[in-house]
Design an enzyme around this catalytic site. Structure first.
Site, PDB file in Angstrom:
ATOM      1  N   CYS A   1      -6.886  -2.462   9.178  1.00 16.45           N
ATOM      2  CA  CYS A   1      -6.254  -3.603   8.520  1.00 16.45           C
ATOM      3  C   CYS A   1      -7.173  -4.827   8.372  1.00 16.45           C
ATOM      4  O   CYS A   1      -8.016  -4.858   7.499  1.00 16.45           O
ATOM      5  CB  CYS A   1      -4.949  -3.941   9.229  1.00 16.45           C
ATOM      6  SG  CYS A   1      -3.800  -4.812   8.140  1.00 16.45           S
TER       7      CYS A   1
ATOM      8  N   GLU B   1      -1.211   1.946   9.898  1.00 16.59           N
ATOM      9  CA  GLU B   1      -1.355   1.133  11.116  1.00 16.59           C
ATOM     10  C   GLU B   1       0.001   1.115  11.834  1.00 16.59           C
ATOM     11  O   GLU B   1       1.042   1.025  11.195  1.00 16.59           O
ATOM     12  CB  GLU B   1      -1.760  -0.306  10.746  1.00 16.59           C
ATOM     13  CG  GLU B   1      -1.950  -1.199  11.967  1.00 16.59           C
ATOM     14  CD  GLU B   1      -2.373  -2.633  11.609  1.00 16.59           C
ATOM     15  OE1 GLU B   1      -2.024  -3.116  10.521  1.00 16.59           O
ATOM     16  OE2 GLU B   1      -3.050  -3.260  12.451  1.00 16.59           O
TER      17      GLU B   1
ATOM     18  N   LYS C   1      -9.339  -1.727  16.938  1.00 18.14           N
ATOM     19  CA  LYS C   1      -9.456  -2.789  15.923  1.00 18.14           C
ATOM     20  C   LYS C   1     -10.410  -3.873  16.425  1.00 18.14           C
ATOM     21  O   LYS C   1     -10.218  -4.439  17.513  1.00 18.14           O
ATOM     22  CB  LYS C   1      -8.072  -3.369  15.655  1.00 18.14           C
ATOM     23  CG  LYS C   1      -7.966  -4.326  14.493  1.00 18.14           C
ATOM     24  CD  LYS C   1      -6.485  -4.685  14.326  1.00 18.14           C
ATOM     25  CE  LYS C   1      -6.180  -5.416  13.053  1.00 18.14           C
ATOM     26  NZ  LYS C   1      -4.727  -5.655  12.912  1.00 18.14           N
TER      27      LYS C   1
HETATM   28  O1  LIG Z   1      -5.535  -9.592   6.599  1.00 23.51           O
HETATM   29  C1  LIG Z   1      -4.338  -9.687   6.327  1.00 23.51           C
HETATM   30  O2  LIG Z   1      -3.925 -10.432   5.471  1.00 23.51           O
HETATM   31  C2  LIG Z   1      -3.333  -8.851   7.049  1.00 23.51           C
HETATM   32  C3  LIG Z   1      -3.904  -8.194   8.252  1.00 23.51           C
HETATM   33  C4  LIG Z   1      -2.908  -7.484   9.060  1.00 23.51           C
HETATM   34  O3  LIG Z   1      -1.754  -7.424   8.750  1.00 23.51           O
HETATM   35  C5  LIG Z   1      -3.349  -6.781  10.251  1.00 23.51           C
HETATM   36  O4  LIG Z   1      -4.516  -6.846  10.608  1.00 23.51           O
HETATM   37  O5  LIG Z   1      -2.500  -6.124  10.872  1.00 23.51           O
END
Ligand SMILES: O=C(O)CCC(=O)C(=O)O
Length: 284
Positions: free
Chosen positions: A159, A46, A118
């Protein structure tokens, strides 16, 4: 020719700096290295091309497909002759100017074959630990994404998307053999949930799950957890690493996936008559 029943996936846990050209060059070198080591599907982290954080997205954002990151990734996929899941980059949509956290996917000829924005934005507040609000600058995507390869269909999330089992389940019901998540968990939620979520999504759906994080940079304002990982359809970890820059590899074996699904046949035992539409069932 029959489709191959096994192929190598690789996740590149890239060291990401605030210098976009350097990040792109580093990504390209590592994609070529993974290909030389036999990878057919390569994954980047990411926000692999820039600093992660709500204050940086606008500065680093690019249009897709007319930005330098797409050009570099397309050329890299072609030169390496691999499918490439190009992590994510901050995307600027024109003419609206809206920003998204977007993953682009390329085939071995360098064609852009999929784009995932996303869907679930990372908005959390754990008192005394971490507060993050991606929605302060980003918009969420409105569609689910999978793409075809000669090995099978692959689903993509980014993510925080991994926390939503419905998304992975839909990918599995659409025939995906794997779900891939470029991601950057942090020093609070990484140790809590990163591995658990990957193994859960894999066992729920009896498919492969791969995650790809940036390497940890303790001088960054957002410190990534690292630990990129590849999990099999039984929830077993096939490959992982620590927090430093690294490349991990594992085989995606379609015979193994078939065996797991035949042995514990939950895929065909679902009672959709009892839960045809989960959201509807919440309505009294
Ligand atoms: O869900 C999480 O704990 C981290 C998610 C995250 O860092 C993101 O979505 O960029």
């Amino acid at each position: 020719m029959a489709s191959p029943s096994k192929f190598k996936i690789s996740c590149i846990q890239l060291a990401v700096s605030s210098d976009k050209s350097l990040n792109l060059q580093n990504a390209k070198n590592k994609i070529l290295e993974a290909s030389k080591n036999g990878a057919k599907l390569v994954v980047l982290p990411e926000c692999f091309n820039s600093t992660y954080g709500v204050q940086y997205f606008d500065r680093f954002a690019e249009c897709i497909p007319n930005g330098e990151s797409v050009k570099t990734l397309s050329a890299a996929a072609k030169e390496a002759n691999v499918y490439l899941i190009g992590g994510s980059i901050p995307e600027r949509e024109e003419p609206s100017g809206k920003l998204y956290n977007t993953c682009t996917v390329y085939d071995p000829e360098g064609n852009l074959i999929a784009k995932h924005r996303k869907v679930h934005l990372f908005d959390i507040d754990i008192p005394g630990k971490i507060t993050f609000q991606e929605s302060a600058t980003l918009n969420s995507g409105n569609s689910l994404t999978c793409f075809d390869t000669e090995y099978g269909k692959i689903g993509v999330g980014i993510c925080y998307d991994i926390r939503f089992p419905e998304m992975a389940m839909i990918a599995a019901r659409r025939g995906c053999i794997a779900m891939v998540y470029p991601g950057a968990f942090n020093l609070t939620t990484g140790p809590l949930h990163w591995e658990l979520l990957q193994r859960a999504r894999a066992v729920d759906n009896q498919f492969y799950v791969a995650t790809c994080s940036p390497a940890r940079d303790t001088s960054a304002s957002y410190i990534a957890w690292g630990y990129s990982t590849i999990v099999d359809p039984n929830g077993q970890i096939l490959a992982t690493t620590d927090h430093k820059e690294d490349i991990i590899y594992a085989d995606i074996d379609l015979e193994h996936l078939k065996t797991v699904r035949q042995s514990i046949p939950i895929y065909n035992q679902r009672r959709f008559d009892l839960y045809p539409n989960v959201a509807e069932n919440f309505k009294e």
